[in-house]
Design a protein around this motif. Structure first.
Motif, mmCIF file in Angstrom:
data_model
loop_
_atom_site.group_PDB
_atom_site.id
_atom_site.type_symbol
_atom_site.label_atom_id
_atom_site.label_comp_id
_atom_site.label_asym_id
_atom_site.label_seq_id
_atom_site.Cartn_x
_atom_site.Cartn_y
_atom_site.Cartn_z
ATOM 1 N N ALA A 12 0.814 -1.231 0.000
ATOM 2 C CA ALA A 12 0.000 0.000 0.000
ATOM 3 C C ALA A 12 0.837 1.265 0.000
ATOM 4 N N PRO A 13 1.883 1.408 0.841
ATOM 5 C CA PRO A 13 2.685 2.638 0.806
ATOM 6 C C PRO A 13 3.349 2.840 -0.547
ATOM 7 N N ALA A 14 3.799 1.741 -1.152
ATOM 8 C CA ALA A 14 4.437 1.880 -2.459
ATOM 9 C C ALA A 14 3.433 2.334 -3.500
ATOM 10 N N GLN A 30 2.079 0.842 -13.931
ATOM 11 C CA GLN A 30 2.647 1.075 -12.598
ATOM 12 C C GLN A 30 3.414 -0.171 -12.117
ATOM 13 N N ALA A 31 2.905 -1.374 -12.455
ATOM 14 C CA ALA A 31 3.607 -2.602 -12.054
ATOM 15 C C ALA A 31 4.949 -2.717 -12.775
ATOM 16 N N GLY A 87 11.982 -6.159 -1.788
ATOM 17 C CA GLY A 87 11.284 -5.115 -2.539
ATOM 18 C C GLY A 87 10.195 -5.585 -3.450
ATOM 19 N N ILE A 88 10.131 -6.902 -3.741
ATOM 20 C CA ILE A 88 9.114 -7.355 -4.683
ATOM 21 C C ILE A 88 7.708 -7.117 -4.150
ATOM 22 N N GLY A 89 7.560 -7.174 -2.821
ATOM 23 C CA GLY A 89 6.239 -6.929 -2.230
ATOM 24 C C GLY A 89 5.814 -5.479 -2.293
ATOM 25 N N LEU A 90 6.736 -4.577 -2.599
ATOM 26 C CA LEU A 90 6.415 -3.153 -2.683
ATOM 27 C C LEU A 90 5.976 -2.740 -4.084
ATOM 28 N N VAL A 91 6.143 -3.644 -5.042
ATOM 29 C CA VAL A 91 5.724 -3.316 -6.409
ATOM 30 C C VAL A 91 4.191 -3.379 -6.476
ATOM 31 N N ALA A 96 -0.405 -11.867 -6.083
ATOM 32 C CA ALA A 96 0.214 -12.459 -4.883
ATOM 33 C C ALA A 96 1.051 -13.683 -5.240
ATOM 34 N N ALA A 97 0.584 -14.461 -6.222
ATOM 35 C CA ALA A 97 1.331 -15.660 -6.608
ATOM 36 C C ALA A 97 2.695 -15.293 -7.183
ATOM 37 N N VAL A 98 2.768 -14.231 -7.973
ATOM 38 C CA VAL A 98 4.038 -13.796 -8.543
ATOM 39 C C VAL A 98 4.987 -13.343 -7.450
ATOM 40 N N ILE A 99 4.447 -12.573 -6.505
ATOM 41 C CA ILE A 99 5.285 -12.096 -5.387
ATOM 42 C C ILE A 99 5.845 -13.270 -4.595
ATOM 43 N N THR A 100 4.991 -14.264 -4.350
ATOM 44 C CA THR A 100 5.439 -15.435 -3.584
ATOM 45 C C THR A 100 6.544 -16.194 -4.311
#
Length: 425
Positions: A12-14, A30-31, A87-91, A96-100
Motif C-alpha cells: 500500500a505505501p508503495a 505502474q507494475a 522489494g518485490i512486495g512493494l511493487v 500475490a502468486a508472482v510475489i510469492t
C-alpha cells in the motif's frame, strides 16, 4: 488469505508513492515501473559492491590467489537477492502468486550464493594449507571435499524448503526413511573418507611419492590426493586415476623410503660361463699383483695359502690337494674393491658381491650395492658404467660371459669347419 492481505498491506505505501508519479496510468504500467525500479536498485547495489567496494578491498586480500575474490563475488550476490526479496512486495498491482514465487526464488538464490561463498572459503583454506611444507605429508583436500559435500547437501535441503515454503526439519525427517538409499548413493564417498583418514593418519601416501600399482597401470609420481581419487602421473606422462579406497584394499609399492635414504639399489648379476672357471697359475697370481685393487688381496691370500700348504706339506705335495686361488674368486675380490673405490657408490649401505646357485645359463655373480643418488638418470648412468667396466675387464681373469649361440656364432663355426675340411683335402 492472510498472506495476501499482508502483501497488499505492505504494498500500500508503495502504491501511494507510485501514484504521485504515475497518477492516472494503467495498473500494468505502474507494475512495470515498479519492477524496473526494483531491477535498477538491485543492479546498482551489485555494481557498487563488485566494482567499487571489492576493488577497493582487493589490495588487502591475498595477492597470490584469486580464490578469495571469487568467494567474495559470490557472497556479494546476496545483496541484490535481498533487495529483490524485500522489494518485490512493494511493487504495486502484482499478483500475490508472482510475489510469492519471486520471494521464494530470491531466498533460494541467497542460500546458493552463501553456500558457494563458503565453498570458495574452504578452497582458500586448502590453498593456504598447501603452501605449508607439511601439506605434502598431511593433505586436507579430502576433508575439504567432504565438508563441501555436506555443505551442498544442506544447501539443497534449504533451497527445496525455500521453494516449497516448508520447514527444513520436515524434509530432514523424510530423509530418515531414505537412509538406506542415502547409504547406497554415498557408498563410495564413505569408503573414500575412511581410506583418506587411514592414508593420512598412517602417512602411507603423500603428494610427490613414487608409487607402483601394476594391476591399475600406475607407475609414477602422485600429483593429487582427493577424497574419491588419487592421480598418478606415470613416467610416460600419462595420468592414472585410482579410487582412494583401492589404496587400502589393494597393495601398492611406495618408493619414498628409497628417496629419503639417499641411495638406490643396484641388484644385477653377470652370468659367467662355468667352463671358464679354473685355478690360477703362479705366474697369473704374480700378474694380478699389478692390479692396484687386488694387490692387498693377492698378498693376503698368497700368504694365507702358503701357510696352509706349509702346515699340510704331505697333502700339498700333490697339486690336487693344495689350495690355490681361482679366477672367479679373484674377480669377485676385484669387483668388491672396485665398488669400494667407486665415488658414486654409498659406502654406508649394504655392499656385497655374491654367487647365486648355478643355472643352465651360467653362474650368476650378483652385484648388490647402492648408489649415493636417487635421481633416475644418474642412477642408470652409474649402473651402466659399472657393468661396462666389469664386462670389459672380465677376460683379464680368463672368464667369459655366458651367451646363447647366435646366428653369427653358427656361421663362424661353419666357416671354421669348411676351412678345416679344405686343409684335410
Amino acid at each position: 488469505m492472510f498472506k495476501r492481505d499482508a502483501i497488499e498491506a505492505k504494498a500500500a505505501p508503495a502504491m501511494d508513492f507510485m501514484g504521485g508519479f504515475l497518477a492516472g496510468q494503467p495498473e500494468w504500467v505502474q507494475a512495470l515501473a515498479g519492477l524496473a525500479i526494483l531491477a535498477l536498485a538491485a543492479a546498482a547495489a551489485n555494481f557498487i559492491i563488485k566494482k567499487v567496494i571489492l576493488r577497493a578491498a582487493a589490495p588487502f586480500l591475498d595477492q597470490r590467489s584469486d580464490t578469495v575474490d571469487r568467494a567474495a563475488a559470490r557472497l556479494a550476490n546476496v545483496v541484490p537477492a535481498l533487495i529483490v526479496s524485500s522489494g518485490i512486495g512493494l511493487v504495486p498491482y502484482l499478483p500475490a502468486a508472482v510475489i510469492t514465487v519471486v520471494e521464494n526464488v530470491a531466498s533460494a538464490l541467497i542460500v546458493v550464493s552463501i553456500a558457494f561463498a563458503i565453498a570458495g572459503g574452504l578452497d582458500y583454506v586448502d590453498e593456504r594449507y598447501r603452501r605449508r611444507p607439511e601439506s605434502r605429508s598431511r593433505p586436507i583436500k579430502g576433508y575439504i571435499q567432504l565438508l563441501k559435500i555436506l555443505l551442498f547437501v544442506g544447501m539443497a535441503i534449504l533451497v527445496i524448503a525455500a521453494l516449497m515454503e516448508q520447514s527444513p526439519l520436515l524434509l530432514l525427517s523424510g530423509l530418515g526413511a531414505m537412509a538406506a538409499v542415502v547409504m547406497l548413493v554415498f557408498k563410495d564417498t564413505i569408503l573414500s573418507l575412511v581410506a583418506s583418514v587411514q592414508l593420512t593418519s598412517n602417512d602411507m601416501l603423500r603428494v610427490g611419492d613414487w608409487i607402483e600399482m601394476p594391476d591399475l597401470g600406475a607407475d609414477g609420481d602422485v600429483i593429487d590426493i582427493a577424497l574419491h581419487t588419487v592421480k598418478v602421473q606415470n613416467w610416460d606422462k600419462t595420468i592414472t586415476t585410482i579410487p582412494t579406497h583401492r589404496l587400502i584394499s589393494d597393495s601398492f609399492k611406495n618408493w619414498r623410503g628409497m628417496a629419503e635414504s639417499g641411495g638406490r639399489r643396484i641388484k644385477r648379476a653377470l652370468l659367467v660361463d662355468q667352463n671358464s672357471i679354473r685355478f690360477l697359475s703362479a705366474d697369473e697370481v704374480r700378474r694380478f699383483r699389478r692390479f692396484s685393487l687386488l694387490d692387498a688381496y693377492v698378498a693376503r691370500k698368497d700368504e694365507e695359502l702358503a701357510r696352509w700348504n706349509a702346515e699340510h706339506a704331505g697333502a700339498a705335495q700333490d697339486p690336487v690337494n693344495a689350495r690355490k686361488l681361482t679366477n672367479i674368486g679373484t674377480f669377485r675380490a676385484y669387483v668388491v674393491g672396485y665398488l669400494h673405490a667407486h665415488p658414486r657408490i654409498a659406502q654406508d649401505m649394504t655392499l656385497m658381491v655374491r654367487q647365486l646357485p648355478p643355472t643352465s645359463a651360467g653362474l650368476p655373480l650378483e652385484i648388490y650395492c647402492f648408489t649415493n643418488t636417487t635421481a633416475w638418470s644418474d642412477y642408470e648412468g652409474i649402473q651402466s658404467d659399472i657393468f661396462d667396466h666389469l664386462m670389459s675387464i672380465l677376460p683379464e681373469f680368463g672368464l667369459h660371459l655366458f651367451q646363447q649361440p647366435s646366428g653369427l656364432d653358427v656361421q663362424r663355426l661353419l666357416t671354421e669347419q669348411g676351412a678345416d675340411s679344405a686343409i684335410h683335402h
